[in-house]
Design a protein around this motif. Structure first.
Motif, PDB file in Angstrom:
ATOM      1  N   LEU A  13       0.842  -1.192   0.000  1.00  0.00           N
ATOM      2  CA  LEU A  13       0.000   0.000   0.000  1.00  0.00           C
ATOM      3  C   LEU A  13       0.882   1.248   0.000  1.00  0.00           C
ATOM      4  N   ALA A  14       0.593   2.157  -0.917  1.00  0.00           N
ATOM      5  CA  ALA A  14       1.359   3.402  -1.000  1.00  0.00           C
ATOM      6  C   ALA A  14       0.810   4.422  -0.017  1.00  0.00           C
ATOM      7  N   PHE A  15       1.691   5.224   0.554  1.00  0.00           N
ATOM      8  CA  PHE A  15       1.265   6.278   1.469  1.00  0.00           C
ATOM      9  C   PHE A  15       0.612   7.434   0.736  1.00  0.00           C
ATOM     10  N   ALA A  16       1.028   7.671  -0.504  1.00  0.00           N
ATOM     11  CA  ALA A  16       0.505   8.823  -1.249  1.00  0.00           C
ATOM     12  C   ALA A  16       0.601   8.550  -2.744  1.00  0.00           C
ATOM     13  N   ASP A  17      -0.211   9.264  -3.509  1.00  0.00           N
ATOM     14  CA  ASP A  17      -0.215   9.132  -4.961  1.00  0.00           C
ATOM     15  C   ASP A  17       0.624  10.206  -5.641  1.00  0.00           C
ATOM     16  N   LEU A  21       3.894  14.281  -1.923  1.00  0.00           N
ATOM     17  CA  LEU A  21       3.539  13.574  -0.690  1.00  0.00           C
ATOM     18  C   LEU A  21       4.407  12.330  -0.486  1.00  0.00           C
ATOM     19  N   GLN A  22       4.809  11.692  -1.590  1.00  0.00           N
ATOM     20  CA  GLN A  22       5.717  10.552  -1.466  1.00  0.00           C
ATOM     21  C   GLN A  22       7.055  10.982  -0.870  1.00  0.00           C
ATOM     22  N   LEU A  23       7.568  12.118  -1.332  1.00  0.00           N
ATOM     23  CA  LEU A  23       8.830  12.633  -0.798  1.00  0.00           C
ATOM     24  C   LEU A  23       8.678  13.092   0.648  1.00  0.00           C
ATOM     25  N   LEU A  24       7.494  13.663   0.968  1.00  0.00           N
ATOM     26  CA  LEU A  24       7.226  14.047   2.358  1.00  0.00           C
ATOM     27  C   LEU A  24       7.246  12.819   3.257  1.00  0.00           C
ATOM     28  N   HIS A  25       6.612  11.738   2.780  1.00  0.00           N
ATOM     29  CA  HIS A  25       6.625  10.480   3.538  1.00  0.00           C
ATOM     30  C   HIS A  25       8.044   9.970   3.714  1.00  0.00           C
ATOM     31  N   PHE A  26       8.859  10.046   2.671  1.00  0.00           N
ATOM     32  CA  PHE A  26      10.248   9.583   2.751  1.00  0.00           C
ATOM     33  C   PHE A  26      11.016  10.354   3.824  1.00  0.00           C
ATOM     34  N   TRP A  27      10.927  11.678   3.809  1.00  0.00           N
ATOM     35  CA  TRP A  27      11.682  12.482   4.769  1.00  0.00           C
ATOM     36  C   TRP A  27      11.154  12.319   6.191  1.00  0.00           C
ATOM     37  N   LEU A  28       9.830  12.159   6.331  1.00  0.00           N
ATOM     38  CA  LEU A  28       9.252  11.946   7.661  1.00  0.00           C
ATOM     39  C   LEU A  28       9.726  10.625   8.249  1.00  0.00           C
ATOM     40  N   GLY A  70      15.949  -3.654  15.419  1.00  0.00           N
ATOM     41  CA  GLY A  70      15.656  -4.661  14.402  1.00  0.00           C
ATOM     42  C   GLY A  70      14.269  -4.517  13.816  1.00  0.00           C
ATOM     43  N   SER A  71      13.268  -4.280  14.674  1.00  0.00           N
ATOM     44  CA  SER A  71      11.883  -4.223  14.183  1.00  0.00           C
ATOM     45  C   SER A  71      11.645  -3.032  13.272  1.00  0.00           C
ATOM     46  N   ILE A  72      12.169  -1.859  13.635  1.00  0.00           N
ATOM     47  CA  ILE A  72      11.958  -0.685  12.777  1.00  0.00           C
ATOM     48  C   ILE A  72      12.773  -0.802  11.484  1.00  0.00           C
ATOM     49  N   SER A  73      13.902  -1.505  11.540  1.00  0.00           N
ATOM     50  CA  SER A  73      14.713  -1.698  10.332  1.00  0.00           C
ATOM     51  C   SER A  73      14.089  -2.715   9.385  1.00  0.00           C
ATOM     52  N   THR A  74      13.163  -3.517   9.879  1.00  0.00           N
ATOM     53  CA  THR A  74      12.493  -4.504   9.038  1.00  0.00           C
ATOM     54  C   THR A  74      11.455  -3.870   8.123  1.00  0.00           C
ATOM     55  N   THR A  75      10.802  -2.815   8.572  1.00  0.00           N
ATOM     56  CA  THR A  75       9.674  -2.249   7.835  1.00  0.00           C
ATOM     57  C   THR A  75       9.958  -0.892   7.195  1.00  0.00           C
ATOM     58  N   VAL A  76      10.608   0.000   7.930  1.00  0.00           N
ATOM     59  CA  VAL A  76      10.721   1.399   7.491  1.00  0.00           C
ATOM     60  C   VAL A  76      11.630   1.599   6.274  1.00  0.00           C
ATOM     61  N   PRO A  77      12.847   1.019   6.218  1.00  0.00           N
ATOM     62  CA  PRO A  77      13.704   1.270   5.047  1.00  0.00           C
ATOM     63  C   PRO A  77      13.058   0.870   3.720  1.00  0.00           C
ATOM     64  N   LYS A  78      12.358  -0.246   3.673  1.00  0.00           N
ATOM     65  CA  LYS A  78      11.698  -0.666   2.427  1.00  0.00           C
ATOM     66  C   LYS A  78      10.597   0.306   2.039  1.00  0.00           C
ATOM     67  N   SER A  79       9.826   0.759   3.020  1.00  0.00           N
ATOM     68  CA  SER A  79       8.772   1.734   2.738  1.00  0.00           C
ATOM     69  C   SER A  79       9.373   3.046   2.237  1.00  0.00           C
ATOM     70  N   MET A  80      10.481   3.480   2.832  1.00  0.00           N
ATOM     71  CA  MET A  80      11.159   4.700   2.383  1.00  0.00           C
ATOM     72  C   MET A  80      11.664   4.540   0.951  1.00  0.00           C
ATOM     73  N   ASN A  82      10.537   2.552  -1.385  1.00  0.00           N
ATOM     74  CA  ASN A  82       9.412   2.533  -2.323  1.00  0.00           C
ATOM     75  C   ASN A  82       8.901   3.932  -2.614  1.00  0.00           C
ATOM     76  N   SER A  83       8.817   4.773  -1.581  1.00  0.00           N
ATOM     77  CA  SER A  83       8.366   6.148  -1.800  1.00  0.00           C
ATOM     78  C   SER A  83       9.387   6.945  -2.610  1.00  0.00           C
ATOM     79  N   LEU A  84      10.658   6.734  -2.325  1.00  0.00           N
ATOM     80  CA  LEU A  84      11.699   7.478  -3.030  1.00  0.00           C
ATOM     81  C   LEU A  84      11.745   7.111  -4.507  1.00  0.00           C
ATOM     82  N   TRP A  85      11.589   5.822  -4.809  1.00  0.00           N
ATOM     83  CA  TRP A  85      11.682   5.355  -6.195  1.00  0.00           C
ATOM     84  C   TRP A  85      10.324   5.199  -6.865  1.00  0.00           C
TER      85      TRP A  85
END
Length: 310
Positions: A13-17, A21-28, A70-80, A82-85
């Motif tokens: 699921l994308a945070f923004a279209d 907003l995708q870049l805002l999500h990445f920086w946040l 470990g837990s935050i590194s499992t989810t957040v980098p991939k989401s970042m 995806n938003s960046l690219w």
């Protein structure tokens, strides 16, 4: 797609279209991630380097910080990423790995929080037996049991979930791979086996919750019997950070998995997932260091040492 063997990737699921907003999500998320890395890293360094913090309470806090990292590194980098690219793709095996590591670290963290409640109970209610009940060997065994329990829980659920036939597409309605969303993609009643395992895990988690609750009832009864205000304040200052962390952890996770289907929506699920998977690892170091003078002093010494070397 008739079954899971034909699925090579999932769409998260994308945070923004929009690109802004995708870049805002990445920086946040980058800010939150760096805060979690810094806070937990400082706690790990302080506990490892300061011999005065080589006590059971701080040993378990070190384990908690490792699990948070470990837990935050499992989810957040991939989401970042995806938003960046500007993509939503995660590979099939990447999704399986994300489910495994998140469950492993999440379950182990809950076990460590339960052990930390026992540590506070013994320290306040049975102080004369503290050295016996929580010696170095006992602490290592309890920590090993927590990590092992998380590992077994993750193996069981991951193997069972990804052995199910998937015939409802490959779109995961979440920003990371989690079991409830993957079960929505399974065929007919084939998911009931995993639901049964989830119920079993929930019962064990509830047993830990009852233990934590019982421990704190006994702790508060003992603290209120302490005659001096200073003694009560010192006892509360060691318990309140843990209680705040447990409350945040349990409340967000419980709402995420037990909220009524009638109020469920992709946007709400997204917000709740952030609250239970991203916020606690970033906030926990702040909660533990805010009222802890020993930890503050150790961190201050580390920072002074760094600046003096420069």
């Amino acid at each position: 797609m008739s079954n899971s063997s034909s699925i090579t990737e999932f769409l998260l699921l994308a945070f923004a279209d929009t690109r802004q907003l995708q870049l805002l999500h990445f920086w946040l998320f980058l800010g939150i991630y760096l805060a979690a890395l810094l806070g937990n890293g400082l706690i790990i360094t302080a506990v490892a380097c300061d011999h005065r913090l080589h006590t059971p309470m701080y040993f378990f806090l070190l384990n908690l910080s490792l699990l948070d990292l470990g837990s935050i590194s499992t989810t957040v980098p991939k989401s970042m990423a995806n938003s960046l690219w500007d993509t939503r793709v995660i590979s099939y095996w990447g999704c399986a790995a994300q489910v495994f590591f998140f469950l492993f670290l999440f379950a182990a963290e809950y076990c460590v929080l339960t052990i930390m409640a026992y540590d506070r109970y013994v320290a306040i209610c049975k102080p004369l037996h503290y050295g016996t009940l929580l010696g170095s060997r006992a602490c290592v065994h309890m920590a090993a049991a927590a990590w092992s329990s998380g590992f077994l829980n993750a193996v069981m659920h991951t193997a069972n979930t990804f052995s199910l036939p998937l015939c409802q597409g490959n779109v995961v309605d979440q920003f990371f791979c989690e079991i409830p969303q993957i079960l929505k993609l399974s065929c007919s009643c084939s998911y009931l086996r995993e639901v049964g395992l989830l119920v079993l895990s929930a019962c064990l988690a509830f047993g830990c919750f009852v233990f934590i609750l019982f421990s704190y009832v006994q702790i508060f009864r003992a603290v209120l019997r302490i005659p001096s205000d200073q003694g009560r304040h010192k006892a509360f200052s060691t318990c309140l950070p843990h209680l705040a962390v447990v409350s945040l952890f349990i409340s967000t996770a419980t709402f995420a998995y037990l909220k009524p289907p009638s109020i469920s929506s992709p946007s709400l699920d997204l917000v709740v997932a952030v609250l239970y998977s991203v916020v606690p690892p970033a906030v926990n170091p702040l909660l533990y260091s805010m009222r802890n003078q020993e930890l503050k002093y150790a961190l201050w010494k580390i920072m002074l040492g760094v600046f003096q070397k420069q």
